[in-house]
Scaffold this motif. Structure first.
Motif, PDB file in Angstrom:
ATOM      1  N   UNK A 157     -27.136 -87.838  -8.543  1.00  0.00           N
ATOM      2  CA  UNK A 157     -28.280 -86.943  -8.773  1.00  0.00           C
ATOM      3  C   UNK A 157     -29.556 -87.581  -8.222  1.00  0.00           C
ATOM      4  N   UNK A 158     -30.541 -86.780  -7.909  1.00  0.00           N
ATOM      5  CA  UNK A 158     -31.804 -87.339  -7.416  1.00  0.00           C
ATOM      6  C   UNK A 158     -32.697 -87.777  -8.566  1.00  0.00           C
ATOM      7  N   UNK A 159     -32.539 -87.108  -9.696  1.00  0.00           N
ATOM      8  CA  UNK A 159     -33.280 -87.524 -10.892  1.00  0.00           C
ATOM      9  C   UNK A 159     -32.466 -87.198 -12.145  1.00  0.00           C
ATOM     10  N   UNK A 160     -32.400 -88.152 -13.044  1.00  0.00           N
ATOM     11  CA  UNK A 160     -31.737 -87.960 -14.343  1.00  0.00           C
ATOM     12  C   UNK A 160     -32.777 -88.232 -15.423  1.00  0.00           C
ATOM     13  N   UNK A 161     -32.792 -87.396 -16.433  1.00  0.00           N
ATOM     14  CA  UNK A 161     -33.804 -87.544 -17.489  1.00  0.00           C
ATOM     15  C   UNK A 161     -33.180 -87.449 -18.874  1.00  0.00           C
ATOM     16  N   UNK A 162     -33.631 -88.309 -19.754  1.00  0.00           N
ATOM     17  CA  UNK A 162     -33.247 -88.269 -21.158  1.00  0.00           C
ATOM     18  C   UNK A 162     -34.237 -87.330 -21.868  1.00  0.00           C
ATOM     19  N   UNK A 222     -36.396 -97.315 -20.174  1.00  0.00           N
ATOM     20  CA  UNK A 222     -35.370 -97.863 -19.294  1.00  0.00           C
ATOM     21  C   UNK A 222     -35.209 -97.011 -18.036  1.00  0.00           C
ATOM     22  N   UNK A 223     -35.383 -97.654 -16.900  1.00  0.00           N
ATOM     23  CA  UNK A 223     -35.370 -96.970 -15.602  1.00  0.00           C
ATOM     24  C   UNK A 223     -34.191 -97.484 -14.776  1.00  0.00           C
ATOM     25  N   UNK A 224     -33.541 -96.597 -14.042  1.00  0.00           N
ATOM     26  CA  UNK A 224     -32.517 -97.024 -13.080  1.00  0.00           C
ATOM     27  C   UNK A 224     -32.882 -96.450 -11.710  1.00  0.00           C
ATOM     28  N   UNK A 225     -32.926 -97.328 -10.703  1.00  0.00           N
ATOM     29  CA  UNK A 225     -33.273 -96.900  -9.343  1.00  0.00           C
ATOM     30  C   UNK A 225     -32.042 -97.063  -8.443  1.00  0.00           C
ATOM     31  N   UNK A 264     -20.991-104.760 -22.374  1.00  0.00           N
ATOM     32  CA  UNK A 264     -19.890-103.843 -22.670  1.00  0.00           C
ATOM     33  C   UNK A 264     -20.278-102.374 -22.441  1.00  0.00           C
ATOM     34  N   UNK A 265     -21.179-102.134 -21.517  1.00  0.00           N
ATOM     35  CA  UNK A 265     -21.473-100.756 -21.113  1.00  0.00           C
ATOM     36  C   UNK A 265     -21.448-100.674 -19.597  1.00  0.00           C
ATOM     37  N   UNK A 266     -21.383 -99.440 -19.118  1.00  0.00           N
ATOM     38  CA  UNK A 266     -21.189 -99.243 -17.681  1.00  0.00           C
ATOM     39  C   UNK A 266     -22.525 -99.086 -16.976  1.00  0.00           C
ATOM     40  N   UNK A 267     -22.712 -99.907 -15.983  1.00  0.00           N
ATOM     41  CA  UNK A 267     -23.931 -99.927 -15.178  1.00  0.00           C
ATOM     42  C   UNK A 267     -24.043 -98.633 -14.373  1.00  0.00           C
ATOM     43  N   UNK A 268     -25.238 -98.043 -14.350  1.00  0.00           N
ATOM     44  CA  UNK A 268     -25.440 -96.892 -13.466  1.00  0.00           C
ATOM     45  C   UNK A 268     -25.020 -95.547 -14.041  1.00  0.00           C
ATOM     46  N   UNK A 269     -24.575 -95.514 -15.307  1.00  0.00           N
ATOM     47  CA  UNK A 269     -24.262 -94.234 -15.940  1.00  0.00           C
ATOM     48  C   UNK A 269     -25.561 -93.678 -16.525  1.00  0.00           C
ATOM     49  N   UNK A 270     -25.880 -92.440 -16.142  1.00  0.00           N
ATOM     50  CA  UNK A 270     -27.203 -91.872 -16.425  1.00  0.00           C
ATOM     51  C   UNK A 270     -27.613 -92.012 -17.890  1.00  0.00           C
ATOM     52  N   UNK A 271     -26.681 -91.795 -18.813  1.00  0.00           N
ATOM     53  CA  UNK A 271     -27.086 -91.706 -20.214  1.00  0.00           C
ATOM     54  C   UNK A 271     -27.559 -93.035 -20.810  1.00  0.00           C
ATOM     55  N   UNK A 272     -27.370 -94.143 -20.078  1.00  0.00           N
ATOM     56  CA  UNK A 272     -27.886 -95.422 -20.591  1.00  0.00           C
ATOM     57  C   UNK A 272     -29.370 -95.625 -20.273  1.00  0.00           C
ATOM     58  N   UNK A 273     -29.955 -94.735 -19.488  1.00  0.00           N
ATOM     59  CA  UNK A 273     -31.344 -94.921 -19.056  1.00  0.00           C
ATOM     60  C   UNK A 273     -32.171 -93.697 -19.437  1.00  0.00           C
ATOM     61  N   UNK A 274     -33.476 -93.872 -19.558  1.00  0.00           N
ATOM     62  CA  UNK A 274     -34.320 -92.717 -19.875  1.00  0.00           C
ATOM     63  C   UNK A 274     -34.664 -91.929 -18.627  1.00  0.00           C
ATOM     64  N   UNK A 275     -34.720 -92.617 -17.503  1.00  0.00           N
ATOM     65  CA  UNK A 275     -34.954 -91.931 -16.233  1.00  0.00           C
ATOM     66  C   UNK A 275     -34.249 -92.685 -15.109  1.00  0.00           C
ATOM     67  N   UNK A 276     -33.547 -91.931 -14.260  1.00  0.00           N
ATOM     68  CA  UNK A 276     -32.901 -92.493 -13.072  1.00  0.00           C
ATOM     69  C   UNK A 276     -33.476 -91.771 -11.865  1.00  0.00           C
ATOM     70  N   UNK A 277     -33.783 -92.523 -10.822  1.00  0.00           N
ATOM     71  CA  UNK A 277     -34.397 -91.915  -9.645  1.00  0.00           C
ATOM     72  C   UNK A 277     -33.710 -92.379  -8.367  1.00  0.00           C
ATOM     73  N   UNK A 278     -33.508 -91.444  -7.457  1.00  0.00           N
ATOM     74  CA  UNK A 278     -32.990 -91.744  -6.123  1.00  0.00           C
ATOM     75  C   UNK A 278     -34.204 -92.062  -5.245  1.00  0.00           C
TER      76      UNK A 278
END
Lengths: 196, 196
Positions: A172-177, B118-121, B163-177
């Motif tokens: 996805x380009x953006x994921x939001x909680x 928590x941010x994932x880029x 013990x969690x999976x890196x890069x899975x959206x639900x672990x972060x508050x915002x993920x951005x491409x």
């Protein structure tokens, strides 16, 4: 280059549909959610309630079980496969005009298009459990179980038809909680990104 | 409630570190990246180059292999385990003040704190391959391989210690491409979210 289409994938109860509708309203473009079901019903003749289930949720068995069942039918298409084909064609058609599309693997169906913004909305289970009771009311099934069942079946459906993993950030380009960020703020961010 | 700390997890070459530094500069707060390595070196006596590798990347074998190796040592801590403990304590300490922390499982170490964002880029591999050659220069190893090796080892390290999976959206508050959204726009969004 600019965006024309927004796809919103969402965990059950996260408010992704509400966010999608509000973004579309602010941008003055169409939002397709149950409207897709109406069109699939028109084209396929199946009942809307049946399409709603079969057009986004896997059957109860695993995708391997379903692949085996398909091979047991001698390769004939299942009803779900037929609905997938109709639904896919409709999504490709509506995405010719600017719009928001909620769910139904639209991100994968439109992959490769540079003018599509793919959004994933999620939230923790406590937030979602409270929200589904508020929005959809109580049922015999506990909210936590309704959430995990729906998510599991959406993930299975997504995996089966797109061969990619639902909810992994890099799709996805953006994921939001939405629980943490707030629905209103999610709408602000997506609207602003689409306009940028 | 407001945010005090931002953690930035990032795929190799996605520009997550650059984004973190710029966000911190705009907010007028500290950014910890290699500074953590300096502090771990001070406290542990290990060389910085060794800490850089061991403090974020798993050893080459799988986490199961490493668990078995640990049990073969009779439960003694490996150097990596010792560094984890020091690094974790330092992260808990620096997170008492407003700051940005890049990598090193800070999201997981600070989990449960409501004032942490928590941010994932991430970005696609073509974007990242071009970027690492520009930023870090060429090496004997092809950019695509450098990317997949680093990501795999970061994911393994993350899995092993959290013990969690890196890069899975639900672990972060915002993920951005960052490739699609653009580094500058990522900074805008994160800054604005922190201030909101």
């Amino acid at each position: 280059m600019g965006y024309n289409v927004i796809t919103v994938s969402r965990q059950f109860g996260s408010g992704g549909r509400t966010i999608g509708k509000e973004v579309a309203a602010r941008l003055g473009i169409a939002c397709y959610d149950s409207e897709i079901i109406d069109r699939v019903a028109e084209e396929s003749g199946y009942a809307k309630s049946y399409i709603k289930e079969q057009g986004e949720y896997s059957e109860h068995r695993s995708w391997i079980g379903r692949a085996l069942a398909s091979s047991a039918r001698g390769g004939d298409l299942s009803n779900q496969d037929k609905l997938w084909i109709v639904q896919r064609r409709i999504i490709l058609d509506i995405a010719k005009e600017p719009c928001v599309i909620v769910g139904r693997c639209a991100d994968s169906i439109l992959s490769g298009r540079e003018d599509v913004l793919n959004v994933f909305i999620h939230a923790d289970k406590v937030f979602r459990a409270e929200r589904i009771v508020k929005v959809y009311g109580e049922t015999d099934v506990a909210p936590a179980k309704r959430i995990s069942d729906k998510d599991r079946r959406r993930a299975q459906y997504y995996k089966y038809y797109t061969d990619t993993k639902w909810g992994v950030a890099e799709h996805y380009h953006i994921c939001l909680d939405s629980g943490r960020v707030g629905l209103e703020k999610c709408v602000d961010i997506i609207e602003e990104l689409y306009r940028s």
